[in-house]
Write an enzyme that holds these catalytic residues in place. Structure first.
Site, PDB file in Angstrom:
ATOM      1  N   THR A 182     115.646  -8.334  -3.839  1.00 42.63           N
ATOM      2  CA  THR A 182     114.765  -7.538  -4.695  1.00 42.63           C
ATOM      3  C   THR A 182     114.985  -6.038  -4.583  1.00 42.63           C
ATOM      4  O   THR A 182     115.388  -5.536  -3.521  1.00 42.63           O
ATOM      5  CB  THR A 182     113.293  -7.844  -4.332  1.00 42.63           C
ATOM      6  OG1 THR A 182     112.448  -6.816  -4.849  1.00 42.63           O
ATOM      7  CG2 THR A 182     113.083  -7.846  -2.829  1.00 42.63           C
ATOM      8  N   GLU A 197     112.749  -4.026  -4.189  1.00 35.18           N
ATOM      9  CA  GLU A 197     111.826  -3.516  -3.167  1.00 35.18           C
ATOM     10  C   GLU A 197     112.578  -3.177  -1.878  1.00 35.18           C
ATOM     11  O   GLU A 197     112.054  -2.471  -1.024  1.00 35.18           O
ATOM     12  CB  GLU A 197     110.734  -4.533  -2.875  1.00 35.18           C
ATOM     13  CG  GLU A 197     109.617  -4.543  -3.902  1.00 35.18           C
ATOM     14  CD  GLU A 197     108.751  -3.282  -3.878  1.00 35.18           C
ATOM     15  OE1 GLU A 197     108.290  -2.904  -2.790  1.00 35.18           O
ATOM     16  OE2 GLU A 197     108.567  -2.680  -4.942  1.00 35.18           O
ATOM     17  N   TYR A 256     106.703  -7.017   2.707  1.00 34.74           N
ATOM     18  CA  TYR A 256     107.473  -7.838   1.777  1.00 34.74           C
ATOM     19  C   TYR A 256     108.921  -7.346   1.705  1.00 34.74           C
ATOM     20  O   TYR A 256     109.877  -8.115   1.833  1.00 34.74           O
ATOM     21  CB  TYR A 256     106.823  -7.790   0.385  1.00 34.74           C
ATOM     22  CG  TYR A 256     107.678  -8.353  -0.714  1.00 34.74           C
ATOM     23  CD1 TYR A 256     107.804  -9.720  -0.897  1.00 34.74           C
ATOM     24  CD2 TYR A 256     108.382  -7.506  -1.586  1.00 34.74           C
ATOM     25  CE1 TYR A 256     108.601 -10.241  -1.909  1.00 34.74           C
ATOM     26  CE2 TYR A 256     109.171  -8.017  -2.600  1.00 34.74           C
ATOM     27  CZ  TYR A 256     109.279  -9.385  -2.759  1.00 34.74           C
ATOM     28  OH  TYR A 256     110.079  -9.882  -3.743  1.00 34.74           O
ATOM     29  N   LYS A 277     112.297  -9.284   2.889  1.00 31.05           N
ATOM     30  CA  LYS A 277     113.365  -9.561   1.922  1.00 31.05           C
ATOM     31  C   LYS A 277     114.706  -8.991   2.411  1.00 31.05           C
ATOM     32  O   LYS A 277     115.769  -9.549   2.119  1.00 31.05           O
ATOM     33  CB  LYS A 277     113.019  -8.967   0.556  1.00 31.05           C
ATOM     34  CG  LYS A 277     112.072  -9.826  -0.266  1.00 31.05           C
ATOM     35  CD  LYS A 277     112.778 -11.071  -0.813  1.00 31.05           C
ATOM     36  CE  LYS A 277     111.912 -11.870  -1.751  1.00 31.05           C
ATOM     37  NZ  LYS A 277     112.557 -13.116  -2.215  1.00 31.05           N
TER      38      LYS A 277
HETATM   39  O1  F7E Z   1     103.076  -3.516  -8.897  1.00 33.23           O
HETATM   40  C1  F7E Z   1     100.996  -0.494  -9.246  1.00 33.23           C
HETATM   41  C2  F7E Z   1     101.468  -0.866  -7.857  1.00 33.23           C
HETATM   42  O2  F7E Z   1     102.376  -5.764  -8.064  1.00 33.23           O
HETATM   43  C3  F7E Z   1     103.777  -2.587  -9.676  1.00 33.23           C
HETATM   44  C4  F7E Z   1     107.192  -8.248  -7.397  1.00 33.23           C
HETATM   45  O3  F7E Z   1     107.744  -9.171  -8.293  1.00 33.23           O
HETATM   46  O4  F7E Z   1     108.528  -6.482  -8.284  1.00 33.23           O
HETATM   47  C5  F7E Z   1     107.197  -6.849  -8.001  1.00 33.23           C
HETATM   48  O5  F7E Z   1     106.612  -5.936  -7.083  1.00 33.23           O
HETATM   49  C6  F7E Z   1     103.203  -1.200  -9.498  1.00 33.23           C
HETATM   50  C7  F7E Z   1     102.981  -0.768  -8.058  1.00 33.23           C
HETATM   51  O6  F7E Z   1     104.819  -5.293  -8.660  1.00 33.23           O
HETATM   52  C8  F7E Z   1      97.798  -2.099  -9.785  1.00 33.23           C
HETATM   53  O7  F7E Z   1     100.943   0.045  -6.894  1.00 33.23           O
HETATM   54  C9  F7E Z   1      98.644  -0.124 -10.034  1.00 33.23           C
HETATM   55  O8  F7E Z   1     103.380   0.579  -7.920  1.00 33.23           O
HETATM   56  O9  F7E Z   1     103.203  -5.539 -10.444  1.00 33.23           O
HETATM   57  P1  F7E Z   1     103.303  -5.095  -9.045  1.00 33.23           P
HETATM   58  P2  F7E Z   1     105.757  -4.665  -7.524  1.00 33.23           P
HETATM   59  O10 F7E Z   1     104.983  -4.222  -6.351  1.00 33.23           O
HETATM   60  O11 F7E Z   1     106.637  -3.671  -8.186  1.00 33.23           O
HETATM   61  C10 F7E Z   1     109.439  -6.479  -7.181  1.00 33.23           C
HETATM   62  C11 F7E Z   1     110.797  -6.171  -7.685  1.00 33.23           C
HETATM   63  C12 F7E Z   1     109.345  -7.700  -6.356  1.00 33.23           C
HETATM   64  O12 F7E Z   1     110.322  -8.150  -5.777  1.00 33.23           O
HETATM   65  C13 F7E Z   1     108.004  -8.256  -6.109  1.00 33.23           C
HETATM   66  O13 F7E Z   1     108.059  -9.597  -5.656  1.00 33.23           O
HETATM   67  O14 F7E Z   1     101.906  -1.197 -10.102  1.00 33.23           O
HETATM   68  N1  F7E Z   1      99.625  -0.919  -9.553  1.00 33.23           N
HETATM   69  N2  F7E Z   1      97.512  -0.819 -10.175  1.00 33.23           N
HETATM   70  C14 F7E Z   1      99.137  -2.156  -9.395  1.00 33.23           C
HETATM   71  N3  F7E Z   1      99.709  -3.294  -8.982  1.00 33.23           N
HETATM   72  C15 F7E Z   1      98.960  -4.416  -8.947  1.00 33.23           C
HETATM   73  N4  F7E Z   1      99.534  -5.577  -8.552  1.00 33.23           N
HETATM   74  N5  F7E Z   1      97.634  -4.404  -9.312  1.00 33.23           N
HETATM   75  C16 F7E Z   1      96.997  -3.268  -9.748  1.00 33.23           C
HETATM   76  O15 F7E Z   1      95.812  -3.281 -10.071  1.00 33.23           O
END
Ligand code: F7E
Length: 345
Positions: free
Chosen positions: A129, A131, A157, A161
């Site tokens: 990923t 990440e 995470y 990974k």
């Molecule tokens: O957050 C911000 C949060 O949880 C994206 C997974 O598939 O992609 C994914 O990880 C952004 C972050 O995805 C909320 O702080 C704001 O900056 O949708 P996310 P992620 O963390 O990018 C990678 C490539 C992976 O490998 C992972 O498995 O959005 N954000 N407000 C929020 N995020 C969440 N979840 N909820 C909120 O309310």
């Protein structure tokens, strides 16, 4: 004779897309679900109904005996390791479980392949990923992170990974296995879990439009992500396993957008124009037509450490695999909102 593929984590977003793709390509598809899911469990039944072509195998990622038994019985030609705790925010709350499943689980699958004597025949795909890049001031993406960019994970995470990435490389170098990583940037769609920001937004926007919800609460609106469509990315996963030589590849769109842009576009899709007021935790978005606040910040959704920007450079995958994403950013937002409007009507 048709090829056999084993997908760990077939119940996840990518598992569903990939199982369908492999079935369409004529594979015999096997997929693992956690061991404790009994045949009577609703999740098990739902998968049986939605994907009747998947042969379900009950095997927990921490249970090497179950994984080895699966390898011996199935004798897969290709193994796609997608099972993991994949929510970055959640990984801060349960870092040890994340290490066991998302990190050491990869080693369990690799060892199961070896114990079954399949290391020369089975090809192994690891769901790595973006990440892993994380990104701090010394390590900004520039024109996009590539396969050679340095890593600096920012969550339990991402750290887990990174272990999975290196142990996959190590097994390739040590045992001559076709064991490779796809380093995938964010990929979303109608199968995405509601705990991830894009689906949380598309669902809320649809429900607000339909009068079923008043408010959407989010955390950091300023982080930027390279968002593609999951359906495009599973084609890339498959191509990564079909090469003459084993190699790692970045799959990304080469574009990055803020959470705020996703929100604006999603509301626009249902005809709602927003006006933004306030700053930081006091920021809100109001529906210009009704004067109602439809979005506010809830610090509960902030993370202890954030990845500010992700941007990938997919040139190697485009050149060597002939892979390209088909759905662009506006197309992705539209597809998700339309799906959730229909789902909630
Ligand atoms: O957050 C911000 C949060 O949880 C994206 C997974 O598939 O992609 C994914 O990880 C952004 C972050 O995805 C909320 O702080 C704001 O900056 O949708 P996310 P992620 O963390 O990018 C990678 C490539 C992976 O490998 C992972 O498995 O959005 N954000 N407000 C929020 N995020 C969440 N979840 N909820 C909120 O309310």
């Amino acid at each position: 004779m048709s090829k056999k593929a084993l997908i760990t984590g077939v119940a996840g977003q990518d598992g569903g897309h990939l199982a369908k793709l492999l079935h369409e390509k004529g594979y015999e598809v096997y997929g693992t679900l956690r061991g404790q899911l009994e045949a009577s469990h609703p999740r098990y039944q739902a998968i049986k109904e939605e994907m009747p072509y998947v042969n379900i195998v009950l095997a927990d990622m921490t249970d090497i005996s179950a994984l080895t038994r699966a390898m011996i019985e199935i004798q897969p030609d290709e193994v796609y390791n997608l099972a993991a705790i994949s929510h970055v925010g959640y990984s801060f709350r349960d870092p040890l479980l994340t290490a066991d499943l998302t990190g050491k689980g990869v080693l369990n699958v690799l060892e199961a392949i070896r114990l079954a004597g399949l290391e020369k025949t089975a090809r192994f795909y690891q769901a790595s990923t973006s990440e892993m890049f994380g990104g701090l001031d010394y390590n900004r993406p520039g024109d996009g992170y590539t396969e050679d960019s340095p890593f600096h994970p920012r969550s339990p995470y991402g750290v887990a990974k990174l272990y999975g990435y290196w142990i996959t490389k190590n097994y390739r170098e040590s045992y001559g296995m076709y064991a490779v990583s796809g380093i995938l940037f964010n990929h979303e769609g109608e199968r995405r879990g509601p705990e991830f920001v894009t689906r949380k937004i598309s669902k809320a926007v649809a429900r607000i439009k339909l009068g079923k919800q008043e408010l959407l609460e989010l955390g950091n609106l300023d982080s930027k992500r390279d968002w593609g469509y999951a359906g495009d990315y599973v084609e890339g996963m498959w191509r990564i396993l079909q090469q003459d030589n084993p190699n790692d590849y970045v799959l990304a769109t080469g574009e990055t957008h803020t959470i705020r842009e996703f929100v604006e576009l999603a509301f626009k899709e249902v005809g709602i124009e927003l006006s933004w007021d306030g700053e930081g935790v006091n920021e809100t978005a109001t529906d210009v037509a009704t004067g109602k606040v439809v979005l506010r910040i809830n610090p509960e959704f902030f993370r202890p450490a954030e990845v500010d920007i992700l941007l990938g450079n997919p040139s190697k995958a485009e050149t060597e695999l002939g892979w390209e994403r088909k759905v662009d950013f506006p197309g992705l937002v539209k597809l998700m909102v339309e799906h959730d409007l229909a789902d909630n009507s």
